[in-house]
Design a protein around this motif. Structure first.
Motif, PDB file in Angstrom:
ATOM      1  N   ILE A 248       0.867  -1.174   0.000  1.00 29.61           N
ATOM      2  CA  ILE A 248       0.000   0.000   0.000  1.00 29.61           C
ATOM      3  C   ILE A 248       0.903   1.223   0.000  1.00 29.61           C
ATOM      4  CG2 ILE A 248      -1.853   1.238   1.178  1.00 29.61           C
ATOM      5  CD1 ILE A 248      -2.581  -1.400   2.566  1.00 29.61           C
ATOM      6  N   THR A 249       0.813   2.029  -1.065  1.00 28.60           N
ATOM      7  CA  THR A 249       1.739   3.136  -1.260  1.00 28.60           C
ATOM      8  C   THR A 249       0.969   4.428  -1.468  1.00 28.60           C
ATOM      9  OG1 THR A 249       3.233   1.588  -2.385  1.00 28.60           O
ATOM     10  CG2 THR A 249       3.716   3.933  -2.613  1.00 28.60           C
ATOM     11  N   PRO A 250       1.377   5.513  -0.801  1.00 32.97           N
ATOM     12  CA  PRO A 250       0.724   6.801  -1.056  1.00 32.97           C
ATOM     13  C   PRO A 250       1.098   7.346  -2.413  1.00 32.97           C
ATOM     14  CG  PRO A 250       2.617   7.111   0.385  1.00 32.97           C
ATOM     15  CD  PRO A 250       2.457   5.624   0.188  1.00 32.97           C
ATOM     16  N   GLY A 251       0.189   8.057  -3.033  1.00 30.78           N
ATOM     17  CA  GLY A 251       0.457   8.647  -4.340  1.00 30.78           C
ATOM     18  C   GLY A 251      -0.485   9.805  -4.605  1.00 30.78           C
ATOM     19  N   SER A 252      -0.478  10.270  -5.843  1.00 34.36           N
ATOM     20  CA  SER A 252      -1.351  11.361  -6.263  1.00 34.36           C
ATOM     21  C   SER A 252      -1.855  11.065  -7.665  1.00 34.36           C
ATOM     22  CB  SER A 252      -0.603  12.697  -6.277  1.00 34.36           C
ATOM     23  OG  SER A 252      -0.068  13.009  -5.008  1.00 34.36           O
ATOM     24  N   ASP A 253      -3.074  11.517  -7.954  1.00 37.14           N
ATOM     25  CA  ASP A 253      -3.541  11.426  -9.329  1.00 37.14           C
ATOM     26  C   ASP A 253      -3.023  12.651 -10.091  1.00 37.14           C
ATOM     27  OD1 ASP A 253      -5.169  13.622  -8.825  1.00 37.14           O
ATOM     28  OD2 ASP A 253      -7.028  12.471  -8.769  1.00 37.14           O
ATOM     29  N   PRO A 254      -3.244  12.732 -11.411  1.00 31.76           N
ATOM     30  CA  PRO A 254      -2.687  13.857 -12.177  1.00 31.76           C
ATOM     31  C   PRO A 254      -3.116  15.236 -11.706  1.00 31.76           C
ATOM     32  CG  PRO A 254      -3.296  12.083 -13.660  1.00 31.76           C
ATOM     33  CD  PRO A 254      -3.813  11.707 -12.293  1.00 31.76           C
ATOM     34  N   SER A 255      -4.227  15.323 -10.959  1.00 32.60           N
ATOM     35  CA  SER A 255      -4.660  16.625 -10.443  1.00 32.60           C
ATOM     36  C   SER A 255      -3.987  16.970  -9.118  1.00 32.60           C
ATOM     37  CB  SER A 255      -6.183  16.639 -10.257  1.00 32.60           C
ATOM     38  OG  SER A 255      -6.548  15.843  -9.141  1.00 32.60           O
ATOM     39  N   GLY A 256      -3.259  16.003  -8.552  1.00 34.81           N
ATOM     40  CA  GLY A 256      -2.618  16.214  -7.263  1.00 34.81           C
ATOM     41  C   GLY A 256      -3.406  15.679  -6.091  1.00 34.81           C
ATOM     42  N   ALA A 257      -4.605  15.155  -6.343  1.00 31.99           N
ATOM     43  CA  ALA A 257      -5.413  14.604  -5.261  1.00 31.99           C
ATOM     44  C   ALA A 257      -4.748  13.337  -4.714  1.00 31.99           C
ATOM     45  CB  ALA A 257      -6.815  14.275  -5.755  1.00 31.99           C
ATOM     46  N   PRO A 258      -4.676  13.191  -3.388  1.00 32.65           N
ATOM     47  CA  PRO A 258      -4.011  12.016  -2.820  1.00 32.65           C
ATOM     48  C   PRO A 258      -4.796  10.744  -3.094  1.00 32.65           C
ATOM     49  CG  PRO A 258      -5.075  13.286  -1.093  1.00 32.65           C
ATOM     50  CD  PRO A 258      -5.181  14.104  -2.346  1.00 32.65           C
ATOM     51  N   LEU A 259      -4.073   9.649  -3.232  1.00 32.35           N
ATOM     52  CA  LEU A 259      -4.686   8.345  -3.384  1.00 32.35           C
ATOM     53  C   LEU A 259      -3.778   7.296  -2.761  1.00 32.35           C
ATOM     54  CD1 LEU A 259      -2.921   6.892  -5.830  1.00 32.35           C
ATOM     55  CD2 LEU A 259      -4.447   8.172  -7.302  1.00 32.35           C
ATOM     56  N   LEU A 260      -4.331   6.107  -2.592  1.00 28.30           N
ATOM     57  CA  LEU A 260      -3.550   4.964  -2.155  1.00 28.30           C
ATOM     58  C   LEU A 260      -3.454   3.980  -3.307  1.00 28.30           C
ATOM     59  CD1 LEU A 260      -5.030   4.249   1.407  1.00 28.30           C
ATOM     60  CD2 LEU A 260      -2.867   5.378   0.862  1.00 28.30           C
ATOM     61  N   ARG A 261      -2.251   3.487  -3.580  1.00 31.29           N
ATOM     62  CA  ARG A 261      -2.056   2.448  -4.583  1.00 31.29           C
ATOM     63  C   ARG A 261      -1.970   1.111  -3.859  1.00 31.29           C
ATOM     64  NH1 ARG A 261       1.082   6.609  -7.271  1.00 31.29           N
ATOM     65  NH2 ARG A 261       0.008   7.109  -9.222  1.00 31.29           N
TER      66      ARG A 261
END
Length: 294
Positions: A188-201
Motif C-alpha cells: 500500500i503506497t501513497p500517491g497522487s492522481d494527475p490533479s494532485g489529489a491524494p490516493l492509495l495504490r
C-alpha cells in the motif's frame, strides 16, 4: 521492477515516473534524506534554477538544507548547469562530470554518492538531447561500479508514452515512495492522481492476514486527507477477499454526504464480485473498472 526509495542501494540507476509534483516530492525527499543520513554526498539537479522548490520540499521533511549545503553534503544545481553547461547535451562530458563527482566525494571521506536529476530539460530542444537514450544506457556502467546511485525523474505529463517507455527501459528499474505497508504480498503506497489529489495504490493480494492494514490505511486517509473523495488505485491488485471488499463498502458507508470512495482500475472480475454481493449499491462507493482488453 519498481522498488521503494528505502531500498535504493549503491549501484542502482533507477527512474521515478510521476504524474504530479506531490509524488515527485515524496521520492526526492526520501532519497536525499536517506543519503545524508548514511553519510553519502548528494547532488540534486533540478529544473528550478534557484533550487527553491527542492529546498522547500527538504525543509518540510525536517532536513537542514543550509547546514547540509555548507558542509558539502548536499549540492543543488540547475539541470542546465548539470546537463547543458555548454548549451548542448554532451554524453561523454556528462558522464565525465558524474565520475568526477564520485571520485571527489570518496576522496573527501563520504561513504558514497547519490544524484537525482529532473529530466524535463531534455524536451526543450537543446542540441544533443536526441542522444538521451544513449546517455541513459551508457551511464549505467558508472553506477554498476557500486559506488553511487541515481534516480532520474520523468514527468509522465511531459514525455510522450513511447519516448518514456524507451527511456525507462535504460534503467535497472523504477522507484516509488516508501510503502505504508508491505508484507511481501500486499503493498500500500501513497500517491497522487494527475490533479494532485491524494490516493492509495494497492498492489498484490488482500486477504484475512492483511486486510487490517488496508483498513488502517483507509482510516488514515479519511482522517488526514483533504475533505473530498477518497481514491484507491487498484491497478496492481491481484486478489481481494470478501473481508477486504467488506472493508471498502464499510468505509464508503461511513463517508458524509457528498464524499465518496472511488475505487480506480479495479479488474472487471473483482468488480463483478462486488456486484454479486450487492455492495456496489453502497452509498458513496464508486467503482471505476479497468477497460476490458480488446
Amino acid at each position: 521492477m519498481v522498488r521503494q526509495v528505502r531500498d535504493v542501494r549503491p549501484g542502482d540507476h533507477l527512474y521515478a515516473a510521476f504524474s504530479h509534483e506531490n509524488e515527485q516530492r515524496e521520492v526526492v525527499t526520501a532519497f536525499v534524506g536517506d543519503g545524508l543520513e548514511s553519510g553519502e554526498r548528494v547532488l540534486c539537479l533540478t529544473d528550478d534554477p534557484a533550487g527553491e522548490r527542492v529546498r522547500r520540499w527538504l525543509g518540510s521533511a525536517g532536513i537542514d538544507t543550509a547546514a547540509a549545503t555548507r558542509t558539502g553534503r548536499l549540492t543543488l544545481r540547475s539541470s542546465e548547469d548539470g546537463y547543458l553547461p555548454s548549451g548542448r547535451f554532451d554524453v561523454d562530458a556528462t558522464i565525465a562530470m558524474l565520475r568526477r563527482e564520485v571520485d571527489s566525494c570518496l576522496g573527501a571521506g563520504f561513504t558514497g554518492f547519490r544524484v537525482s536529476g529532473e529530466m524535463g530539460w531534455a524536451l526543450r530542444g537543446a542540441p544533443g538531447t536526441e542522444l538521451l537514450d544513449t546517455y541513459e544506457r551508457r551511464v549505467t556502467a558508472l553506477f554498476d561500479e557500486g559506488l553511487s546511485a541515481a534516480i532520474c525523474q520523468y514527468d509522465t505529463r511531459l514525455f510522450p508514452s513511447g519516448r518514456l517507455d524507451a527511456l525507462v527501459g535504460c534503467h535497472h528499474g523504477g522507484v516509488q515512495a516508501n510503502a505504508l505497508f508491505h508484507d511481501g504480498r500486499l503493498r500500500i503506497t501513497p500517491g497522487s492522481d494527475p490533479s494532485g489529489a491524494p490516493l492509495l495504490r494497492v498492489a498484490g493480494i488482500v486477504d484475512q492476514d492483511n486486510t487490517a492494514a488496508l483498513r488502517t490505511a483507509l482510516e488514515a486517509l479519511l482522517r488526514d486527507g483533504p475533505d473530498d473523495d477518497v481514491r484507491l488505485d487498484m491497478a496492481g491488485l491481484e486478489f481481494i477477499d470478501v473481508a477486504g471488499l467488506r472493508d471498502l463498502a464499510s468505509t464508503a458507508a461511513l463517508l458524509p454526504p457528498g464524499r465518496r470512495l472511488r475505487v480506480l482500475n479495479l479488474a472487471p472480475m473483482l468488480g463483478e464480485v462486488v456486484r454479486l454481493v450487492g455492495w456496489d449499491r453502497t452509498p458513496g462507493l464508486i467503482l471505476d473498472l479497468e477497460a476490458v482488453p480488446a
